[in-house]
Design an enzyme around this catalytic site. Structure first.
Site, PDB file in Angstrom:
ATOM      1  N   ARG A 154       0.843  -1.196   0.000  1.00 50.99           N
ATOM      2  CA  ARG A 154       0.000   0.000   0.000  1.00 50.99           C
ATOM      3  C   ARG A 154       0.876   1.243   0.000  1.00 50.99           C
ATOM      4  O   ARG A 154       1.924   1.289   0.657  1.00 50.99           O
ATOM      5  CB  ARG A 154      -0.928   0.029   1.219  1.00 50.99           C
TER       6      ARG A 154
ATOM      7  N   GLU B  11      -4.184   7.528  -4.134  1.00 53.26           N
ATOM      8  CA  GLU B  11      -4.559   6.743  -5.319  1.00 53.26           C
ATOM      9  C   GLU B  11      -5.957   7.056  -5.848  1.00 53.26           C
ATOM     10  O   GLU B  11      -6.205   6.907  -7.043  1.00 53.26           O
ATOM     11  CB  GLU B  11      -4.435   5.249  -5.029  1.00 53.26           C
TER      12      GLU B  11
ATOM     13  N   HIS C 202      -0.888   0.049  -9.883  1.00 54.24           N
ATOM     14  CA  HIS C 202      -1.625  -0.865  -8.999  1.00 54.24           C
ATOM     15  C   HIS C 202      -2.237  -2.013  -9.806  1.00 54.24           C
ATOM     16  O   HIS C 202      -3.447  -2.241  -9.787  1.00 54.24           O
ATOM     17  CB  HIS C 202      -2.720  -0.127  -8.219  1.00 54.24           C
TER      18      HIS C 202
END
Length: 334
Positions: free
Chosen positions: A234, A263, A297
């Protein structure tokens, strides 16, 4: 039961339909959940979404007003929820506790291997017409590396297995060492891992307010100047400014990540230039390319992982329908 599913990429749509063994009425929405498209849930019985969807108090209240009490995620992490608001609204939450560990492990391994061999720097130079062999490309061989797995759960253990299979020495730090991981790694202290490893690959869950900025200046100073840091866990685990400074000052050799901070404002968007990325810290980090490699991601973006996430999510809904509870539930602990 009609389920609205947010953040479904077009390439994923056939899998949502193929794996629909309970014959749910599906409404597939390509966009991430935000405050504008929350209205797509009106007339539905349940919600399924992914990371970076805005499952905050405002949207949870909206779901409740539509009569929706089940708001599930197809991810392992659940830091995108306002868990306190969900409890107050009596909204049930469930997650996918695991999926193919090879997906993220493969990407972490690839980032570490790519940085160690300076592949991107060399390819970038060649494609600009520079075919000389820079001293910067000089590297170790994988079988002589010491790789540190910081967090040796299933994903970390599988990455350790990959490195061990090609002859690397693999260390691991985890407060709860497992027998499964012991097959592939040698457990050591946190300091020993950071001080000894040529690659440090982080695989720990993020707990808001508890391990924010785990990767800080003190963490980085313990690493070798020739070591590479990999973060596929993360973005909030890393102090972005500290990482950028460590790379810029040659305190570490480079950084590879599949995650960044902020994000929800970055992932899923296409910017015309780096200057348009809406976070100056992320911009500073990305300017250090090719010593810094960032991917969008995509660690879980593999067929086995996707199939696991969808199938387990459907099972979660079915279990909730049949029993009124679900083993993969998430609850507010405050």
């Amino acid at each position: 039961m009609k389920i609205v599913c947010y953040g479904v990429r077009p390439i994923e749509e056939p899998y949502f339909r193929k794996l629909n063994k309970y014959h749910y009425d599906l409404k597939l929405v390509n966009a991430y959940l935000d405050h504008d498209n929350v209205t797509e849930a009106e007339g539905c019985d349940a919600v399924l979404f992914r990371a970076n969807c805005a499952c905050d108090e405002q949207n949870l209240k909206k779901f409740k007003s539509y009569g929706i009490n089940w708001v599930f995620t197809r991810t392992v992490g659940f830091n995108h929820y306002d868990l306190k608001a969900a409890k107050e609204l009596d909204i049930k939450i469930a997650r996918v506790p695991n999926y193919s560990p090879y997906a993220v492990a493969n990407l972490a391994f690839t980032l570490g291997a790519t940085l160690t061999r300076h592949v991107v720097a060399a390819v970038d130079a060649v494609h600009q017409g520079n075919f000389t062999v820079s001293p910067y490309y000089f590297s170790a061989e994988f079988n002589r590396l010491t790789v540190g797995i910081y967090g040796a759960g299933k994903i970390g253990a599988i990455e350790g297995k990959m490195w061990k299979s090609i002859g690397a020495k693999v260390l691991a730090y985890d407060p709860y060492p497992s027998d499964f991981a012991r097959q592939y790694v040698k457990f050591v202290s946190e300091d020993d891992l950071l001080q000894s490893s040529d690659i440090v690959s982080v695989h720990v869950p993020y707990f808001p307010g508890k391990n924010d900025n785990l990767i800080n200046s003190d963490f980085l100073k313990k690493m070798k100047e020739t070591a590479f840091l990999i973060n596929t866990a993360r973005g909030q685990l890393a102090d972005t400014n500290a990482v950028a400074k460590a790379v810029e000052d040659n305190e570490i050799a480079g950084y590879g990540a599949d995650v960044v901070i902020d994000e929800t404002r970055i992932n899923g968007h296409k910017f015309n230039s780096l200057a348009e990325v809406p976070n100056s810290s992320v911009q500073s980090l990305m300017k250090l390319y090719p010593k810094v490699l960032i991917t969008p991601h995509m660690g879980s973006f593999t067929e086995p992982a996707l199939e696991d996430m969808i199938s387990i999510s459907y099972d979660n809904f079915h279990e909730m329908q049949e029993t009124g509870d679900v083993k993969n539930k998430v609850e507010y602990k405050g």
